[in-house]
Structures are given as C-alpha cells and as structure tokens.
Scaffold this motif. Structure first.
Motif, short mmCIF file in Angstrom:
data_model
loop_
_atom_site.label_atom_id
_atom_site.label_comp_id
_atom_site.label_asym_id
_atom_site.label_seq_id
_atom_site.Cartn_x
_atom_site.Cartn_y
_atom_site.Cartn_z
N THR A 124 0.83 -1.21 0.00
CA THR A 124 0.00 0.00 0.00
C THR A 124 0.86 1.26 0.00
O THR A 124 0.58 2.22 -0.73
N ALA A 125 1.93 1.25 0.81
CA ALA A 125 2.79 2.43 0.91
C ALA A 125 3.51 2.71 -0.41
O ALA A 125 3.63 3.87 -0.83
N VAL A 126 4.00 1.66 -1.08
CA VAL A 126 4.70 1.85 -2.35
C VAL A 126 3.75 2.41 -3.41
O VAL A 126 4.10 3.35 -4.14
N ILE A 127 2.55 1.86 -3.49
CA ILE A 127 1.57 2.36 -4.47
C ILE A 127 1.29 3.84 -4.21
O ILE A 127 1.25 4.66 -5.15
N ASN A 128 1.11 4.21 -2.96
CA ASN A 128 0.83 5.62 -2.63
C ASN A 128 1.98 6.53 -3.05
O ASN A 128 1.77 7.60 -3.64
N HIS A 129 3.21 6.12 -2.75
CA HIS A 129 4.36 6.96 -3.09
C HIS A 129 4.56 7.05 -4.60
O HIS A 129 4.93 8.11 -5.12
N LEU A 130 4.34 5.95 -5.32
CA LEU A 130 4.48 5.98 -6.78
C LEU A 130 3.42 6.89 -7.41
O LEU A 130 3.70 7.62 -8.37
N GLN A 131 2.21 6.84 -6.88
CA GLN A 131 1.16 7.70 -7.40
C GLN A 131 1.47 9.17 -7.18
O GLN A 131 1.13 10.03 -8.00
N GLN A 132 2.13 9.48 -6.07
CA GLN A 132 2.47 10.86 -5.76
C GLN A 132 3.70 11.34 -6.53
O GLN A 132 3.76 12.49 -6.96
N ARG A 133 4.68 10.45 -6.71
CA ARG A 133 5.98 10.87 -7.25
C ARG A 133 6.08 10.71 -8.76
O ARG A 133 6.73 11.51 -9.44
N CYS A 134 5.46 9.67 -9.29
CA CYS A 134 5.61 9.35 -10.71
C CYS A 134 4.39 9.78 -11.51
O CYS A 134 3.34 10.08 -10.95
N LYS A 135 4.54 9.77 -12.82
CA LYS A 135 3.46 10.18 -13.70
C LYS A 135 2.98 9.02 -14.56
O LYS A 135 2.59 9.21 -15.72
N PHE A 136 3.01 7.83 -14.00
CA PHE A 136 2.42 6.69 -14.69
C PHE A 136 0.91 6.90 -14.81
O PHE A 136 0.28 7.49 -13.94
N ASP A 137 0.33 6.39 -15.89
CA ASP A 137 -1.12 6.50 -16.05
C ASP A 137 -1.85 5.65 -15.02
O ASP A 137 -2.95 5.99 -14.59
N GLN A 138 -1.24 4.52 -14.65
CA GLN A 138 -1.90 3.61 -13.72
C GLN A 138 -0.85 2.88 -12.89
O GLN A 138 0.14 2.38 -13.43
N VAL A 139 -1.07 2.83 -11.59
CA VAL A 139 -0.22 2.08 -10.66
C VAL A 139 -1.13 1.23 -9.78
O VAL A 139 -2.06 1.76 -9.17
N ALA A 166 9.34 2.43 1.02
CA ALA A 166 8.39 2.82 -0.03
C ALA A 166 8.81 4.12 -0.70
O ALA A 166 8.77 4.25 -1.93
N LYS A 167 9.22 5.09 0.10
CA LYS A 167 9.67 6.37 -0.46
C LYS A 167 10.92 6.16 -1.32
O LYS A 167 11.07 6.78 -2.38
N THR A 168 11.81 5.28 -0.87
CA THR A 168 13.05 5.05 -1.61
C THR A 168 12.78 4.36 -2.94
O THR A 168 13.44 4.64 -3.95
N VAL A 169 11.81 3.43 -2.98
CA VAL A 169 11.43 2.80 -4.24
C VAL A 169 11.00 3.88 -5.24
O VAL A 169 11.43 3.88 -6.41
#
Length: 279
Positions: A52-67, A145-148
C-alpha cells in the motif's frame, strides 16, 4: 539541552540503496503492476503494508497512467519487491529495541516481454524513537516505499510520458569473420532452445522471488546449454543483485562478446557504465 538536540537530530529514519538503476527510460512505460512478497519469517502483514505504501508513493511521485497491484492484467512494467529480513535493535554498539530495519530486494521487469530491467537492494531503518505508539517497522516500511519511488524517479518515472517504439523483429547478428588459421565459430545448437528458454524463465522466477543463488545457477545453466547473450546478461543482473560487482562486470562483458542484438548491446553497455561506479 544542546546534547539532547543533537541526539534527537541524529534519530532520523534512513535508507541505504545498493543498485544500478536507472536501467531503462521509464518515460516509455505508462502502467505499473506491483507484487510485494516476504521471504522473511512472520512478516506477511508487513508485506501488505509495504504494498500500500509503495503504491501511494508511486502515485504521488511518478506520472504513470496507472499504478496498482499485479492482478493478471498486463502492465508495461512489473515491480517485484521482496522483504528479505526484518530486525529490531539497530546495528550499532548500543541496542535500541525501538529501532527496526527492513531489507528488501526490488526487481524491475518489462511487463510486455518479461525481460529483466534491473535490481535494487533497499534497507529501510526507523529513527529509533516511538512515534504515536506505532511499531517502528511502520516507519521503516515508509522509508523503503519512499526510496522505491526515488529510485524509479531517477529512471524517468516523474517525467512526461513518451511514445514507446514499436518492437522490430530481431535479425540474426553475423559473427565477425574468422581470421585464417583461427578455429571457426560453431553455431549454437538451436534444438536446445526450448529447454534453455525454460531454464532461463525459471531463473527469472527465482530472482523475482529473491532466490538469488538459484537464479544465478539457472541463468548459468541456460547459457551453458545454449550460449546466448540474453542468458549471460541475466547472469550479470543476478550477480549485481548479490552485490558481486566485479563478477557482474565480467558477466556483462561476456554477454557483450556473444554477438547480442543492438538493443541488448545498448542495455549491456549502459549496465557496464553503472556497474563501474561500484568498483
């Protein structure tokens, strides 16, 4: 009071990363699937929290269309994150039961063709201070999660999406001409291709499951059965995941000598550049 401030300032969550990302231009990837597992004893709850933490950080940090979580639907890039160890007490002279560390192995794969893209070993460490009566493992998980997300950001996940080039059919790479007097190059026995491919795929499964020694053995077996730059490059990636930098460089150079396709040549050369930083 000054000594107290110094102690508090030193009690911060931290992360250490051993990796050779960026390994690909992640700007060409639009969808991400995440799988989090644990090979550490009694830490399945940690795996769910980390996912859950990794998904949240990726959604905030990256610009993928879907995570999202891997669910069987195809994704452009696949992230396998394994918890390999959970510990309490710190690693210094003074034991602190409020300090937790979590070791993980991240394996990045192309979700469309299944090829390995890279690895990262990430250790998250809590501050050693109890915060809101939460277990220190929670803080260590947030660090991981933040580091990923930070690692993937270095590979371009935070930039705008760009079109991915259509794959072109691979063409046979002609070996260099034989100098008179030298032995001729024996062509590979393609009758063993299916068996070698199956062993290579088994190695990928092992690496994604954090069985690094098993992955190395499988990739080496596939390459011994049918020498191929792809198999040898996977040996390089697995050795890298084990932080055997010199051996990984040797393996990548061996892959370079097996007449790889141009796209793989680029990946090998980029990998060698990054591995040189660890020498």
């Amino acid at each position: 009071m000054s000594w107290l401030l110094a102690v508090v300032a030193g009690c911060r969550p931290s992360a250490s990363v051993e990796q050779t990302l960026p390994v690909a231009n992640l700007q060409t990837y639009r969808t991400v699937a995440l799988r989090v597992k644990s090979t550490a004893f009694a830490s399945q709850g940690h795996a769910m929290y980390l996912e859950t933490a990794v998904i949240n950080h990726l959604q905030q940090r990256c610009k993928f269309d879907q995570v999202g979580r891997a669910s069987g639907a195809p994704a452009d890039v696949l992230l396998d994150l394994n918890i390999t160890n959970v510990a309490r007490g710190g690693d210094g002279w003074v034991s602190n039961s409020s300090q937790a560390s979590i070791d993980t192995l991240l394996v990045v794969s192309d979700g469309l063709n299944g090829e390995l893209l890279g690895t990262a070993r990430i250790r998250g460490k809590s501050s050693g201070m109890m915060l809101n009566n939460a277990p220190p493992e929670s803080e260590a998980i947030e660090v991981v999660a933040k580091t990923v997300a930070d690692v993937l950001a270095k590979s371009g996940c935070s930039g705008p999406r760009i079109a991915r080039a259509e794959p072109t059919p691979e063409t046979p790479v002609e070996p260099p001409p034989v100098t008179p007097g030298e032995p001729s190059v024996v062509p590979p026995d393609e009758s063993r291709r299916a068996e070698a491919e199956a062993i290579n795929e088994d190695g990928k499964v092992k690496l994604r499951g954090a069985d690094i020694p098993g992955a190395i053995a499988a990739f080496q077996q596939a390459n011994a059965l049918l020498p191929d730059a792809r198999y040898q490059f996977n040996v390089c990636l697995a050795l890298e995941a084990q932080e055997r930098w010199a051996d990984a460089i040797t393996a990548c150079r061996a892959a370079r000598s097996l007449h790889p396709q141009p796209k793989l040549v680029e990946k090998i050369d980029r990998r060698l550049e990054l591995l040189q930083q660890h020498r």
